[in-house]
Scaffold this active site. Structure first.
Site: not given
Ligand code: DX5
Ligand code: ZN
Length: 214
Positions: A7, A32, A34, A36, A65, A67, A136, A174
């Protein structure tokens, strides 16, 4: 074969090019990303323009991903930016089937993510339309959080449920992944490990990716 999807959230944002090249050389299977929006989750990251800028740097599939509160709005821009997989949260999609079809119409793979408190039964009638289920193992929004142990039971139940299904979706996990927690979720039935801080915080990235495969 367990796949590893680092990620980018845990990367050094001032060195994104180098970080993408680092995980590519270290043997990652996908990247990956993310996204947000500061509404669905209490954090903001990046959007399609950054993904577009990273696209020429690697051949790894881009595993996005989402969010965000309005995932439909991002399907077209993410397709244009070079996404390969788009995963939306079931908690945000009021017309999940329609959203998944929109992703597939672009020729992309479609995934659905479930928050830790969201039951698997919300996917009961949609499995056939899915390439990926993202479990998650932390509450989404931030990297570096602790793995929620109940995730293992959820993954086991999902694996059992998918056992005899033709074209069953892959199970990705994740949040809070390190070699110990990854071993637990792999034993429970995970196919893909998403790891941020473990991969980008590692002294030896290649060794860490190998260790996460179990
Ligand atoms: C959190 C993200 C993850 C995050 C995971 O909302 O979806 O992908 O980057 O981070 P680690 O591996 O540090 O828990
Ligand atoms: Zn993620």
């Amino acid at each position: 074969m367990i796949l590893i999807s680092p990620s980018l959230l845990a990367a050094d944002f001032s060195l994104l090019k180098e970080e993408v090249e680092l995980i590519t050389a270290a043997g990652a299977d996908m990247l990956h990303l993310d996204i947000m929006d500061g509404h669905f989750v209490p954090n903001l990251t990046f959007g399609p323009p950054i993904i577009k800028a990273l696209r020429p740097l690697t051949d790894l599939p881009f595993d996005v991903h989402l969010m965000v509160e309005n995932p439909d709005m991002y399907v077209e821009p993410l397709f244009e930016a070079g996404a390969d997989i788009i995963t939306v949260h079931v908690e945000t999609a009021s017309h999940l089937h329609r959203t998944l079809q929109a992703i597939k119409e672009k020729g992309l793979k479609a995934g659905v993510a479930l928050n830790p408190a969201t039951p698997l039964c919300s996917l009961e009638y949609i499995y056939a339309d899915l390439d990926l289920v993202l479990i998650m193992a932390v509450n989404p929004g931030f990297g570096g959080q602790q793995f929620i142990p109940q995730s293992c039971a959820k993954i086991k139940t999902l694996r059992r449920h998918l056992r005899n299904m033709d074209g069953a979706p892959a199970i990705a996990v994740d949040g809070g992944m390190n070699p110990e927690t990854a071993a637990k979720v792999i034993a429970a039935g995970a196919d893909i490990i998403v790891a941020g801080s473990a991969v980008f915080g590692a002294k030896d990235t290649k060794k860490m990716i190998t260790a996460l495969r179990g």
